[in-house]
Design an enzyme around this catalytic site. Structure first.
Site, PDB file in Angstrom:
ATOM      1  N   SER A 124       3.404  37.462   1.782  1.00 27.75           N
ATOM      2  CA  SER A 124       4.407  36.615   1.138  1.00 27.75           C
ATOM      3  C   SER A 124       4.501  36.929  -0.343  1.00 27.75           C
ATOM      4  CB  SER A 124       3.961  35.159   1.326  1.00 27.75           C
ATOM      5  OG  SER A 124       4.667  34.308   0.470  1.00 27.75           O
ATOM      6  N   TYR A 148      -2.760  28.164   0.628  1.00 28.89           N
ATOM      7  CA  TYR A 148      -1.966  29.015   1.524  1.00 28.89           C
ATOM      8  C   TYR A 148      -1.857  30.430   0.932  1.00 28.89           C
ATOM      9  CZ  TYR A 148       2.175  31.329   3.378  1.00 28.89           C
ATOM     10  OH  TYR A 148       3.036  32.270   3.901  1.00 28.89           O
ATOM     11  N   LYS A 152      -3.324  34.414   2.100  1.00 31.43           N
ATOM     12  CA  LYS A 152      -2.575  35.678   2.198  1.00 31.43           C
ATOM     13  C   LYS A 152      -3.253  36.757   1.354  1.00 31.43           C
ATOM     14  CE  LYS A 152       0.672  34.394   4.976  1.00 31.43           C
ATOM     15  NZ  LYS A 152       0.644  34.880   6.361  1.00 31.43           N
TER      16      LYS A 152
HETATM   17  P1  NAD Z   1       6.231  29.800  11.946  1.00 32.71           P
HETATM   18  O1  NAD Z   1       5.314  28.658  11.731  1.00 32.71           O
HETATM   19  O2  NAD Z   1       7.589  29.537  12.452  1.00 32.71           O
HETATM   20  O3  NAD Z   1       5.552  30.885  12.911  1.00 32.71           O
HETATM   21  C1  NAD Z   1       4.153  31.082  12.970  1.00 32.71           C
HETATM   22  C2  NAD Z   1       3.734  30.982  14.419  1.00 32.71           C
HETATM   23  O4  NAD Z   1       2.336  31.191  14.510  1.00 32.71           O
HETATM   24  C3  NAD Z   1       4.023  29.595  15.018  1.00 32.71           C
HETATM   25  O5  NAD Z   1       4.771  29.759  16.206  1.00 32.71           O
HETATM   26  C4  NAD Z   1       2.638  29.019  15.284  1.00 32.71           C
HETATM   27  O6  NAD Z   1       2.639  28.195  16.440  1.00 32.71           O
HETATM   28  C5  NAD Z   1       1.796  30.271  15.432  1.00 32.71           C
HETATM   29  N1  NAD Z   1       0.376  30.131  15.095  1.00 32.71           N
HETATM   30  C6  NAD Z   1      -0.160  29.588  13.970  1.00 32.71           C
HETATM   31  N2  NAD Z   1      -1.500  29.671  14.010  1.00 32.71           N
HETATM   32  C7  NAD Z   1      -1.822  30.276  15.183  1.00 32.71           C
HETATM   33  C8  NAD Z   1      -3.040  30.645  15.801  1.00 32.71           C
HETATM   34  N3  NAD Z   1      -4.225  30.371  15.239  1.00 32.71           N
HETATM   35  N4  NAD Z   1      -3.005  31.250  17.008  1.00 32.71           N
HETATM   36  C9  NAD Z   1      -1.823  31.518  17.598  1.00 32.71           C
HETATM   37  N5  NAD Z   1      -0.634  31.199  17.072  1.00 32.71           N
HETATM   38  C10 NAD Z   1      -0.633  30.585  15.864  1.00 32.71           C
HETATM   39  O7  NAD Z   1       6.297  30.621  10.584  1.00 32.71           O
HETATM   40  P2  NAD Z   1       7.268  31.796  10.158  1.00 32.71           P
HETATM   41  O8  NAD Z   1       8.182  31.273   9.129  1.00 32.71           O
HETATM   42  O9  NAD Z   1       7.789  32.474  11.351  1.00 32.71           O
HETATM   43  O10 NAD Z   1       6.209  32.726   9.421  1.00 32.71           O
HETATM   44  C11 NAD Z   1       5.571  33.815  10.080  1.00 32.71           C
HETATM   45  C12 NAD Z   1       4.580  34.441   9.130  1.00 32.71           C
HETATM   46  O11 NAD Z   1       5.258  34.851   7.947  1.00 32.71           O
HETATM   47  C13 NAD Z   1       3.472  33.493   8.669  1.00 32.71           C
HETATM   48  O12 NAD Z   1       2.269  34.224   8.598  1.00 32.71           O
HETATM   49  C14 NAD Z   1       3.926  33.054   7.290  1.00 32.71           C
HETATM   50  O13 NAD Z   1       2.840  32.710   6.468  1.00 32.71           O
HETATM   51  C15 NAD Z   1       4.620  34.297   6.792  1.00 32.71           C
HETATM   52  N6  NAD Z   1       5.648  34.018   5.783  1.00 32.71           N
HETATM   53  C16 NAD Z   1       6.641  33.112   6.042  1.00 32.71           C
HETATM   54  C17 NAD Z   1       7.586  32.824   5.069  1.00 32.71           C
HETATM   55  C18 NAD Z   1       8.655  31.794   5.304  1.00 32.71           C
HETATM   56  O14 NAD Z   1       9.202  31.284   4.323  1.00 32.71           O
HETATM   57  N7  NAD Z   1       9.000  31.464   6.523  1.00 32.71           N
HETATM   58  C19 NAD Z   1       7.537  33.492   3.839  1.00 32.71           C
HETATM   59  C20 NAD Z   1       6.538  34.429   3.620  1.00 32.71           C
HETATM   60  C21 NAD Z   1       5.595  34.689   4.607  1.00 32.71           C
HETATM   61  C1  WQD Z   2      13.404  27.246  -2.928  1.00 38.69           C
HETATM   62  C2  WQD Z   2      14.004  26.599  -4.185  1.00 38.69           C
HETATM   63  C3  WQD Z   2      12.748  24.705  -4.933  1.00 38.69           C
HETATM   64  C4  WQD Z   2      13.592  22.223  -1.401  1.00 38.69           C
HETATM   65  C5  WQD Z   2       8.227  28.758  -0.186  1.00 38.69           C
HETATM   66  C6  WQD Z   2       6.747  29.052  -0.281  1.00 38.69           C
HETATM   67  C7  WQD Z   2       6.528  30.535  -0.275  1.00 38.69           C
HETATM   68  C8  WQD Z   2       7.218  31.187   0.925  1.00 38.69           C
HETATM   69  C9  WQD Z   2       8.649  30.785   1.029  1.00 38.69           C
HETATM   70  C10 WQD Z   2       5.653  31.380   2.710  1.00 38.69           C
HETATM   71  C11 WQD Z   2      12.950  26.183  -5.207  1.00 38.69           C
HETATM   72  C12 WQD Z   2      14.127  24.280  -4.475  1.00 38.69           C
HETATM   73  C13 WQD Z   2      13.552  23.266  -2.317  1.00 38.69           C
HETATM   74  C14 WQD Z   2      14.259  21.021  -1.751  1.00 38.69           C
HETATM   75  C15 WQD Z   2      14.796  22.006  -3.892  1.00 38.69           C
HETATM   76  N1  WQD Z   2       6.610  30.792   2.152  1.00 38.69           N
HETATM   77  N2  WQD Z   2      14.142  23.148  -3.524  1.00 38.69           N
HETATM   78  N3  WQD Z   2      14.843  20.966  -2.991  1.00 38.69           N
HETATM   79  O1  WQD Z   2       9.159  27.348  -2.820  1.00 38.69           O
HETATM   80  O2  WQD Z   2      10.448  29.497  -3.166  1.00 38.69           O
HETATM   81  O3  WQD Z   2       8.867  29.334  -1.318  1.00 38.69           O
HETATM   82  O4  WQD Z   2       8.767  29.355   1.003  1.00 38.69           O
HETATM   83  O5  WQD Z   2       5.017  32.303   2.318  1.00 38.69           O
HETATM   84  O6  WQD Z   2       5.152  30.727  -0.259  1.00 38.69           O
HETATM   85  O7  WQD Z   2       6.239  28.491  -1.477  1.00 38.69           O
HETATM   86  O8  WQD Z   2      10.962  28.071  -1.178  1.00 38.69           O
HETATM   87  O9  WQD Z   2      12.757  26.945   0.046  1.00 38.69           O
HETATM   88  O10 WQD Z   2      10.750  25.594  -0.700  1.00 38.69           O
HETATM   89  O11 WQD Z   2      12.379  26.413  -2.411  1.00 38.69           O
HETATM   90  O12 WQD Z   2      15.332  21.873  -4.973  1.00 38.69           O
HETATM   91  O13 WQD Z   2      14.301  20.044  -0.989  1.00 38.69           O
HETATM   92  O14 WQD Z   2      14.641  25.383  -3.786  1.00 38.69           O
HETATM   93  O15 WQD Z   2      12.319  23.970  -6.044  1.00 38.69           O
HETATM   94  O16 WQD Z   2      13.509  26.372  -6.473  1.00 38.69           O
HETATM   95  P1  WQD Z   2       9.834  28.510  -2.253  1.00 38.69           P
HETATM   96  P2  WQD Z   2      11.699  26.699  -0.973  1.00 38.69           P
END
Ligand code: NAD
Ligand code: WQD
Length: 346
Positions: A124, A148, A152
């Protein structure tokens, strides 16, 4: 040979599953369904008209994970499984360390045992902490501002150590910026359990009348309009990046990291305006306090992914809003045909 997707029932994993199946790959999916529903699996199969094995399995359960590797010829792993809510990670750090770190540790051990040494890891942009300048490239210093993010970072370091110990591993660390949007069929998308933490699902739920108004977390940042700026990327662009990374792993050993973003930053007000443009709906909002831990602006330099992987994002902000909105309107309650997870222990 199959690609194993951990967390393949989740938001990003489900879109990558469709992309892989559409490109002729065989896949195996494992997910404990803690943050997803069984219905996703059915929908992926309907969308692609392809079947694949699914295991409701927790990465904590090394024995069952081992059985999956024994039963299938796995060629590479895409590791999405993990907990991802920043706020929750501050409240429950141990759950995050246990699930994300131990889960990855167990996975790597089983992979080693079966000689499976290709991995695409979901990292991330949060690993860049508070960036000193913009846009962010992969050489920027890494840090964490919450548990979190620290998981990572720790996993990235653990994977790097693994490669030092055995140079035959091939690992692509993909650092996602802000994934939004949904598959254009409207059949799969993000289905948050409870109030969304992220901006886009919050906007679509306000538009659908499920929530009264959006709280904008701060309008006094040093940005164009004072609201936070992020690099939103369509989840289907992310999915295509995973295929490129997989191809890259076939011919490269070692570990390398890649930013997956568009390289363009949009503010919260930009997002509201873009959403209005595609949906015709005005989003009521209120300016509230800054959210603790938020940075003013964050966007990627994605040149490396373009040069090395041959990938770049092609979908526009309008595509992201349109597809998120289609998903919301066609699935107002998310995945509704919910099968109780308790009866799925097969
Ligand atoms: P998500 O929660 O929709 O998907 C993650 C999946 O992993 C879920 O279906 C959950 O049930 C499963 N899971 C969690 N722990 C588990 C375990 N111990 N064993 C088996 N399954 C497990 O999340 P996502 O948005 O699809 O994110 C996928 C990956 O990408 C994550 O590692 C997340 O940290 C990373 N990521 C997501 C974002 C985002 O904003 N969505 C941003 C950056 C990184
Ligand atoms: C985006 C912008 C908020 C909600 C998060 C995690 C990051 C990654 C992606 C996993 C910001 C603003 C949001 C609301 C708002 N996930 N906001 N009102 O914080 O950039 O990233 O998701 O790895 O680790 O931190 O994404 O969508 O929460 O926010 O004003 O109700 O929207 O302040 O500027 P963020 P976000």
């Amino acid at each position: 040979m199959s690609i194993l997707l951990t967390g393949g029932a989740g938001f990003i994993g489900s879109h990558v599953a469709v992309e892989l199946l559409d490109h002729g790959y065989d896949i195996v999916v494992v997910d404990n369904l803690d943050n997803s529903q069984m219905e996703v699996i059915t929908r992926i199969q309907e969308l692609t008209a392809k079947g694949f094995p699914f295991y409701k399995l927790d990465l904590m359960d090394s024995e069952r994970l081992d059985q999956v590797f024994a039963e299938h010829a796995i060629e590479a792993v895409m590791h999405f499984a993990g907990l991802k809510a920043v706020g929750e990670s501050v409240e429950k750090p141990l759950a995050y360390y246990e699930n994300n770190i131990t889960g990855t540790l167990n996975l790597c051990k089983v992979m080693s045992k079966y000689g499976v040494k290709q991995m695409v890891f979901s990292s991330s942009a949060t690993v860049y902490g508070t960036p000193a300048s913009l846009p962010i490239d992969e050489s920027f210093p890494l840090s964490a501002t919450n548990p979190y993010g620290r998981t990572k970072l720790m996993i990235e370091e653990m994977l790097a150590d693994l490669v030092v110990s055995d140079a035959s591993w091939s690992i692509a660390v993909l650092r996602y910026f802000n994934p939004v949007g949904a598959h254009e069929s409207g059949r799969i998308g993000e289905s948050p359990m409870g109030p969304p933490n992220n901006l886009m699902p919050y906007i679509t739920q306000v538009a659908a009348g499920k929530r009264e108004q959006l709280q904008i977390f701060g309008a006094d940042y040093e940005t164009m309009d004072g609201t936070g700026v992020r690099d939103y990327i369509h989840v289907c662009d992310l999915a295509s990046g995973h295929l490129k990374a997989l191809n890259y792993l076939k011919n490269h050993t070692g570990i390398d990291s890649f930013n997956l973003g568009t390289g363009v930053g949009y503010s919260v007000l930009d997002m509201i305006a873009a959403f209005r443009k595609v949906s015709g709906i005005e989003i009521p909002f209120q300016i509230s306090e800054r959210r603790p831990g938020d940075v003013a602006a964050c966007y990627a330099n994605s040149q490396k992914a373009q040069t090395v992987l041959g990938w770049r994002a092609v979908k526009s902000l309008e595509d992201m809003c349109r597809d998120s909105w289609r998903w919301q309107t066609e699935n107002p309650e998310g995945y509704t045909e919910r099968i109780p997870n308790t009866i799925l222990n097969f």
